[in-house]
Design an enzyme around this catalytic site. Structure first.
Site, PDB file in Angstrom:
ATOM      1  N   GLU A  65     138.891 101.756  33.146  1.00  0.00           N
ATOM      2  CA  GLU A  65     139.945 100.758  33.384  1.00  0.00           C
ATOM      3  C   GLU A  65     140.767 100.548  32.111  1.00  0.00           C
ATOM      4  O   GLU A  65     141.998 100.444  32.156  1.00  0.00           O
ATOM      5  CB  GLU A  65     139.331  99.418  33.854  1.00  0.00           C
ATOM      6  CG  GLU A  65     138.670  99.483  35.231  1.00  0.00           C
ATOM      7  CD  GLU A  65     137.370 100.294  35.250  1.00  0.00           C
ATOM      8  OE1 GLU A  65     136.636 100.276  34.244  1.00  0.00           O
ATOM      9  OE2 GLU A  65     137.085 100.960  36.269  1.00  0.00           O
ATOM     10  N   GLN A  70     124.122 116.467  45.518  1.00  0.00           N
ATOM     11  CA  GLN A  70     124.105 116.518  46.995  1.00  0.00           C
ATOM     12  C   GLN A  70     123.655 117.900  47.483  1.00  0.00           C
ATOM     13  O   GLN A  70     122.918 118.016  48.459  1.00  0.00           O
ATOM     14  CB  GLN A  70     125.516 116.184  47.520  1.00  0.00           C
ATOM     15  CG  GLN A  70     125.614 116.034  49.017  1.00  0.00           C
ATOM     16  CD  GLN A  70     124.898 114.774  49.530  1.00  0.00           C
ATOM     17  OE1 GLN A  70     124.578 113.870  48.765  1.00  0.00           O
ATOM     18  NE2 GLN A  70     124.618 114.743  50.812  1.00  0.00           N
ATOM     19  N   LEU A  71     124.086 118.940  46.791  1.00  0.00           N
ATOM     20  CA  LEU A  71     123.740 120.310  47.221  1.00  0.00           C
ATOM     21  C   LEU A  71     122.257 120.625  46.994  1.00  0.00           C
ATOM     22  O   LEU A  71     121.739 121.611  47.513  1.00  0.00           O
ATOM     23  CB  LEU A  71     124.626 121.336  46.494  1.00  0.00           C
ATOM     24  CG  LEU A  71     126.101 121.307  46.931  1.00  0.00           C
ATOM     25  CD1 LEU A  71     126.952 122.186  46.028  1.00  0.00           C
ATOM     26  CD2 LEU A  71     126.264 121.728  48.386  1.00  0.00           C
ATOM     27  N   GLU A 114     129.462  93.428  21.474  1.00  0.00           N
ATOM     28  CA  GLU A 114     128.594  92.249  21.379  1.00  0.00           C
ATOM     29  C   GLU A 114     128.142  91.865  22.786  1.00  0.00           C
ATOM     30  O   GLU A 114     128.746  92.316  23.764  1.00  0.00           O
ATOM     31  CB  GLU A 114     129.394  91.102  20.744  1.00  0.00           C
ATOM     32  CG  GLU A 114     129.883  91.466  19.356  1.00  0.00           C
ATOM     33  CD  GLU A 114     130.577  90.317  18.632  1.00  0.00           C
ATOM     34  OE1 GLU A 114     130.805  89.257  19.254  1.00  0.00           O
ATOM     35  OE2 GLU A 114     130.874  90.500  17.435  1.00  0.00           O
ATOM     36  N   PRO A 115     127.132  91.018  22.883  1.00  0.00           N
ATOM     37  CA  PRO A 115     126.657  90.661  24.227  1.00  0.00           C
ATOM     38  C   PRO A 115     127.793  90.114  25.101  1.00  0.00           C
ATOM     39  O   PRO A 115     127.843  90.380  26.299  1.00  0.00           O
ATOM     40  CB  PRO A 115     125.599  89.592  23.961  1.00  0.00           C
ATOM     41  CG  PRO A 115     125.134  89.843  22.568  1.00  0.00           C
ATOM     42  CD  PRO A 115     126.296  90.423  21.821  1.00  0.00           C
ATOM     43  N   THR A 138     136.221 101.774  28.762  1.00  0.00           N
ATOM     44  CA  THR A 138     135.973 102.077  30.178  1.00  0.00           C
ATOM     45  C   THR A 138     137.184 102.802  30.792  1.00  0.00           C
ATOM     46  O   THR A 138     138.275 102.801  30.215  1.00  0.00           O
ATOM     47  CB  THR A 138     135.742 100.780  30.978  1.00  0.00           C
ATOM     48  OG1 THR A 138     136.945  99.992  30.901  1.00  0.00           O
ATOM     49  CG2 THR A 138     134.572  99.972  30.421  1.00  0.00           C
ATOM     50  N   GLU A 170     137.462 109.706  18.984  1.00  0.00           N
ATOM     51  CA  GLU A 170     136.204 109.362  19.660  1.00  0.00           C
ATOM     52  C   GLU A 170     136.310 109.708  21.153  1.00  0.00           C
ATOM     53  O   GLU A 170     135.404 110.311  21.734  1.00  0.00           O
ATOM     54  CB  GLU A 170     135.940 107.869  19.476  1.00  0.00           C
ATOM     55  CG  GLU A 170     134.762 107.356  20.272  1.00  0.00           C
ATOM     56  CD  GLU A 170     134.357 105.927  19.895  1.00  0.00           C
ATOM     57  OE1 GLU A 170     134.826 105.421  18.854  1.00  0.00           O
ATOM     58  OE2 GLU A 170     133.573 105.336  20.646  1.00  0.00           O
ATOM     59  N   MET A 212     130.429  97.669  17.247  1.00  0.00           N
ATOM     60  CA  MET A 212     131.585  96.859  17.624  1.00  0.00           C
ATOM     61  C   MET A 212     131.193  95.890  18.735  1.00  0.00           C
ATOM     62  O   MET A 212     131.497  94.722  18.699  1.00  0.00           O
ATOM     63  CB  MET A 212     132.709  97.761  18.142  1.00  0.00           C
ATOM     64  CG  MET A 212     133.229  98.752  17.147  1.00  0.00           C
ATOM     65  SD  MET A 212     134.542  99.754  17.868  1.00  0.00           S
ATOM     66  CE  MET A 212     133.673 101.225  18.278  1.00  0.00           C
TER      67      MET A 212
END
Ligand code: FAD
Length: 389
Positions: A377, A346-347, A127-128, A375, A252, A125
């Site tokens: 967002e 971190q641990l 594209e650049p 994403t 998905e 799906m």
């Protein structure tokens, strides 16, 4: 999935698949990361054992199993730290497109090959110039006689190198657009999905893209230059592609959420081992109050999210609408994964940053889940749209 949701059949399936991963995947995984992809034969091996296309009908080579089996399989891959093994993409994203929107001839031809692992599938799906905004897609398909001629570039395509067949989304002329219902907020773009064999003239595979994580998954660019595809390769109806994509994205996203929470559990398991053997100031790292509180936060985030995902798995099994909840699941689970891998690393202190420690790989692999498949967002946009309805 929570242990209490499993029955004997699911437990047996889980244990069998777990053993298979230990034998066939774990010993080789580091090499695959180094090579930048899994070998094609791993799909064959999985197919032989009945680990692909679990949900598809047995008439088309599938196993007639329900989505809980897919959920268990996805979890086991993440719990083995084998994040690049994209069986979920092949079996749970692409096979359902063929199953739900394909005609009988397409199902008969492709699904058995995909179930056996003879054919590996990809979906193109992005594209650049566009990923989130599918309506801005530039790739075109123009009808010429009995063929469609495809032109354009796709990028970030998972299984881009290994695949034999790609479901490709392209813009078709304006008059082909599916009619949007009067209540729809968006005008439908005339997108059409095509089943494109990788061997087609005019389709070429670009470079394997170098990624910060998921290194055992091959990700590539695909170029289409006057690539002729027969009309028989149209998936479903011309102009309905946008509808098909939006219908399929819920599943998905749920798959990605399931993977993410299991990957968070994997990071936690690595960390529990480490903090029990590492000492500072005369104590085990696990004995500091800060460590204990961090672990409590991590466990709480994982368990609460897991409960929501389990409900979504059952909802999907019952064909309930997942548009909103799959977006919630993906948003939450992928963000939990990012936080958990960060806190876990971190641990480990400095050793966490060293590539030889699997936690560093878990951290790098985790980052992409907030990006692909929509994403965070975009998930928030979908959720906000529903909330404001
Ligand atoms: C490893 C990997 C594998 C992938 N595999 C595939 C695949 O197999 N097939 C495929 O088709 N694609 C694949 N993708 C592409 C992936 O789905 C896209 O990268 C993703 O959808 C984001 O699109 P984009 O990269 O174009 O970012 P953009 O859309 O350019 O977004 C850039 C930033 O703007 C934000 N943004 C965009 N729109 C909005 C908005 N409306 N409101 C607020 N913020 C917004 C985004 O959230 C993001 O932070 C893959 C990507 C990666 C990294």
């Amino acid at each position: 999935m929570h242990e209490r949701l499993l029955n004997d059949e699911l437990r047996l399936f889980r244990d069998t698949f777990r053993d298979w991963l230990k034998r066939e995947v774990t010993p080789h995984y580091e090499k695959w990361e180094h090579d930048g992809g899994c070998p094609r034969e791993i799909y064959r091996k999985a197919g032989e054992q009945g680990f692909l296309l679990l949900n598809q009908p047995s008439t088309f080579g599938g196993l007639d199993l329900d989505f809980r089996f897919s959920a268990v399989l996805i979890e086991e891959i993440a719990l083995a730290g084998a994040n690049g093994l994209a069986f979920w993409l092949h079996s749970d994203i692409i096979a359902p497109y063929v199953e739900h929107f394909g005609n009988d001839a397409q199902k008969k031809f492709w699904l058995p090959k995909m179930a056996s692992g003879e054919s590996i599938a990809a979906i193109a799906m992005s594209e650049p110039g566009t990923g989130s905004d599918l309506q801005a897609m530039q790739m075109t398909a123009v009808r010429e006689g009995d063929d469609w001629v495809l032109n354009g570039t796709k990028t970030f395509i998972s299984n881009g190198i290994n695949s034999d067949v790609v479901i490709v989304a392209a813009k078709t002329p304006a008059e082909t657009a599916a009619k949007a219902p009067a209540t729809a907020k968006l005008k439908y773009t005339p997108l059409t999905l095509f089943i494109v064999e990788k061997s087609r003239k005019g389709l070429s595979v670009g470079r394997k893209l170098e990624k910060m994580g998921l290194k055992a998954q091959d990700t590539a660019e695909l170029f289409f230059s006057d690539c002729r595809v027969p009309n028989a390769n149209v998936l479903g109806e011309v102009g309905q592609g946008f509808l098909y994509l939006t219908k399929s994205l819920g599943r998905e996203r749920l798959c990605m959420a399931i993977h993410s929470i299991a990957a968070a559990r994997y990071a936690l398991a690595l960390t529990l081992d480490y903090i029990d053997s590492r000492h500072a100031f005369g104590k085990k790292i696990s004995e500091f109050q800060n460590t204990r509180f961090k672990l409590a936060d991590i466990a709480s985030e994982i368990e609460v999210t897991q409960a929501f995902l389990d409900q979504c798995v059952l909802d999907l099994n019952e064909n309930r609408d997942l548009t909103m909840n799959a977006a919630v699941a993906k948003l939450k689970a992928t963000e939990v994964l990012s936080r958990v891998t960060d806190e876990c690393l971190q641990l480990f202190g400095g050793w966490g940053y060293m590539a030889e420690y699997p936690i560093s790989r878990a951290y790098a692999d985790a980052r992409v889940w907030r990006i692909f498949g929509g994403t965070s967002e975009i998930m928030r946009e979908i959720i906000a749209r529903k909330v404001l309805e």
